[in-house]
Scaffold this motif. Structure first.
Motif, PDB file in Angstrom:
ATOM      1  N   MET A   1       0.828  -1.213   0.000  1.00 27.62           N
ATOM      2  CA  MET A   1       0.000   0.000   0.000  1.00 27.62           C
ATOM      3  C   MET A   1       0.863   1.264   0.000  1.00 27.62           C
ATOM      4  SD  MET A   1      -3.189  -0.726  -0.059  1.00 27.62           S
ATOM      5  CE  MET A   1      -4.242  -2.120   0.161  1.00 27.62           C
ATOM      6  N   VAL A   2       1.962   1.237   0.729  1.00 29.71           N
ATOM      7  CA  VAL A   2       2.863   2.387   0.737  1.00 29.71           C
ATOM      8  C   VAL A   2       3.509   2.569  -0.634  1.00 29.71           C
ATOM      9  CG1 VAL A   2       4.999   3.295   1.740  1.00 29.71           C
ATOM     10  CG2 VAL A   2       3.270   2.303   3.217  1.00 29.71           C
ATOM     11  N   PHE A   3       3.855   1.476  -1.298  1.00 29.18           N
ATOM     12  CA  PHE A   3       4.438   1.577  -2.637  1.00 29.18           C
ATOM     13  C   PHE A   3       3.418   2.101  -3.649  1.00 29.18           C
ATOM     14  CE2 PHE A   3       7.408  -1.982  -1.208  1.00 29.18           C
ATOM     15  CZ  PHE A   3       8.378  -1.075  -0.814  1.00 29.18           C
ATOM     16  N   ILE A   4       2.141   1.762  -3.464  1.00 26.39           N
ATOM     17  CA  ILE A   4       1.107   2.323  -4.341  1.00 26.39           C
ATOM     18  C   ILE A   4       1.011   3.825  -4.141  1.00 26.39           C
ATOM     19  CG2 ILE A   4      -1.390   2.407  -4.721  1.00 26.39           C
ATOM     20  CD1 ILE A   4      -1.462  -0.580  -4.362  1.00 26.39           C
ATOM     21  N   SER A   5       1.137   4.276  -2.895  1.00 26.37           N
ATOM     22  CA  SER A   5       1.099   5.721  -2.663  1.00 26.37           C
ATOM     23  C   SER A   5       2.318   6.403  -3.290  1.00 26.37           C
ATOM     24  CB  SER A   5       1.021   6.022  -1.171  1.00 26.37           C
ATOM     25  OG  SER A   5       2.231   5.687  -0.531  1.00 26.37           O
TER      26      SER A   5
ATOM     27  N   GLY B   1      -1.990  10.288  -2.725  1.00 27.51           N
ATOM     28  CA  GLY B   1      -0.925   9.554  -2.058  1.00 27.51           C
ATOM     29  C   GLY B   1      -1.057   9.590  -0.549  1.00 27.51           C
ATOM     30  N   VAL B   2      -1.394  10.765  -0.026  1.00 30.88           N
ATOM     31  CA  VAL B   2      -1.564  10.893   1.427  1.00 30.88           C
ATOM     32  C   VAL B   2      -2.804  10.135   1.878  1.00 30.88           C
ATOM     33  CG1 VAL B   2      -2.050  12.565   3.253  1.00 30.88           C
ATOM     34  CG2 VAL B   2      -0.296  13.047   1.575  1.00 30.88           C
ATOM     35  N   VAL B   3      -3.887  10.210   1.101  1.00 34.36           N
ATOM     36  CA  VAL B   3      -5.098   9.462   1.454  1.00 34.36           C
ATOM     37  C   VAL B   3      -4.827   7.960   1.424  1.00 34.36           C
ATOM     38  CG1 VAL B   3      -7.426   8.891   0.634  1.00 34.36           C
ATOM     39  CG2 VAL B   3      -6.713  11.261   0.802  1.00 34.36           C
ATOM     40  N   GLN B   4      -4.044   7.522   0.448  1.00 35.64           N
ATOM     41  CA  GLN B   4      -3.677   6.101   0.360  1.00 35.64           C
ATOM     42  C   GLN B   4      -2.931   5.661   1.614  1.00 35.64           C
ATOM     43  OE1 GLN B   4      -4.240   3.916  -2.238  1.00 35.64           O
ATOM     44  NE2 GLN B   4      -3.153   2.250  -1.248  1.00 35.64           N
ATOM     45  N   ILE B   5      -1.995   6.472   2.054  1.00 34.30           N
ATOM     46  CA  ILE B   5      -1.230   6.118   3.250  1.00 34.30           C
ATOM     47  C   ILE B   5      -2.112   6.143   4.491  1.00 34.30           C
ATOM     48  CG2 ILE B   5       0.613   6.885   4.791  1.00 34.30           C
ATOM     49  CD1 ILE B   5       2.168   7.735   2.339  1.00 34.30           C
ATOM     50  N   VAL B   6      -2.883   7.208   4.657  1.00 31.87           N
ATOM     51  CA  VAL B   6      -3.646   7.368   5.890  1.00 31.87           C
ATOM     52  C   VAL B   6      -4.788   6.372   5.983  1.00 31.87           C
ATOM     53  CG1 VAL B   6      -5.164   8.957   7.136  1.00 31.87           C
ATOM     54  CG2 VAL B   6      -3.032   9.784   6.173  1.00 31.87           C
ATOM     55  N   VAL B   7      -5.585   6.257   4.917  1.00 34.64           N
ATOM     56  CA  VAL B   7      -6.786   5.429   5.002  1.00 34.64           C
ATOM     57  C   VAL B   7      -6.465   3.953   4.826  1.00 34.64           C
ATOM     58  CG1 VAL B   7      -9.023   4.960   3.932  1.00 34.64           C
ATOM     59  CG2 VAL B   7      -8.272   7.311   4.262  1.00 34.64           C
ATOM     60  N   TYR B   8      -5.870   3.599   3.694  1.00 37.11           N
ATOM     61  CA  TYR B   8      -5.711   2.186   3.403  1.00 37.11           C
ATOM     62  C   TYR B   8      -4.606   1.541   4.236  1.00 37.11           C
ATOM     63  CZ  TYR B   8      -8.890   3.042  -0.395  1.00 37.11           C
ATOM     64  OH  TYR B   8      -9.980   3.393  -1.120  1.00 37.11           O
ATOM     65  N   THR B   9      -3.478   2.207   4.372  1.00 36.53           N
ATOM     66  CA  THR B   9      -2.419   1.633   5.199  1.00 36.53           C
ATOM     67  C   THR B   9      -2.830   1.627   6.662  1.00 36.53           C
ATOM     68  OG1 THR B   9      -0.860   2.484   3.582  1.00 36.53           O
ATOM     69  CG2 THR B   9       0.049   1.699   5.645  1.00 36.53           C
ATOM     70  N   GLY B  10      -3.607   2.620   7.085  1.00 34.33           N
ATOM     71  CA  GLY B  10      -4.146   2.615   8.442  1.00 34.33           C
ATOM     72  C   GLY B  10      -5.070   1.433   8.679  1.00 34.33           C
ATOM     73  N   ALA B  11      -5.872   1.110   7.662  1.00 24.85           N
ATOM     74  CA  ALA B  11      -6.763  -0.047   7.782  1.00 24.85           C
ATOM     75  C   ALA B  11      -5.969  -1.337   7.853  1.00 24.85           C
ATOM     76  CB  ALA B  11      -7.720  -0.078   6.593  1.00 24.85           C
ATOM     77  N   VAL B  12      -4.869  -1.415   7.113  1.00 19.66           N
ATOM     78  CA  VAL B  12      -4.035  -2.614   7.157  1.00 19.66           C
ATOM     79  C   VAL B  12      -3.351  -2.737   8.519  1.00 19.66           C
ATOM     80  CG1 VAL B  12      -1.984  -3.692   6.162  1.00 19.66           C
ATOM     81  CG2 VAL B  12      -3.729  -2.773   4.679  1.00 19.66           C
ATOM     82  N   VAL B  13      -2.983  -1.623   9.114  1.00 19.80           N
ATOM     83  CA  VAL B  13      -2.372  -1.675  10.446  1.00 19.80           C
ATOM     84  C   VAL B  13      -3.398  -2.155  11.477  1.00 19.80           C
ATOM     85  CG1 VAL B  13      -1.411  -0.225  12.275  1.00 19.80           C
ATOM     86  CG2 VAL B  13      -0.582  -0.007   9.955  1.00 19.80           C
ATOM     87  N   VAL B  14      -4.651  -1.762  11.331  1.00 20.72           N
ATOM     88  CA  VAL B  14      -5.699  -2.270  12.223  1.00 20.72           C
ATOM     89  C   VAL B  14      -5.876  -3.773  12.007  1.00 20.72           C
ATOM     90  CG1 VAL B  14      -8.182  -2.177  12.698  1.00 20.72           C
ATOM     91  CG2 VAL B  14      -6.879  -0.072  12.447  1.00 20.72           C
TER      92      VAL B  14
END
Length: 106
Positions: free
Chosen positions: A38-42, A54-67
């Motif tokens: 997900m970080v590489f996609i951003s 890019g910031v939305v990708q990191i915050v939303v999707y990578t945040g969901a993966v961390v959860v």
């Protein structure tokens, strides 16, 4: 020239991390690879000049993966060690996939 090299580098890293996420037996390593993908996609979004996406990708999707990672840590026993297996089938798949990607790039 720099953008083309960076695009191919990040594309290869995305493919490697997501394939590792699919092929990995350990759930925690798979979720970590998913977050890296997900970080590489951003990073691709940042290359295209879409900083907001890019910031939305990191915050939303990578945040969901961390959860998801936190839930996986709660549900799976990470203290037990797993015995190594002979990965002949996985090695064959990796060789075939890498040769296919090389042929595709050529």
């Amino acid at each position: 020239m720099y953008e083309i090299f960076a695009f191919y580098l990040f594309s290869a890293l995305i493919l490697v991390s997501f394939s590792f996420s699919v092929l990995c037996k350990n759930a925690l390593n798979a979720v970590s690879a998913l977050a890296a993908g997900m970080v590489f996609i951003s990073a691709i979004f940042f290359l295209l000049g879409a900083e907001f996406l890019g910031v939305v990708q990191i915050v939303v999707y990578t945040g969901a993966v961390v959860v998801l990672y936190a839930f996986a840590m709660m549900f799976f026993d990470v203290s037990k060690e797993c015995e190594p297996k002979s990965g002949k089938k996985a090695k064959i798949i990796i060789y075939l996939l890498s040769s296919f990607i090389a042929l595709l790039l050529i």
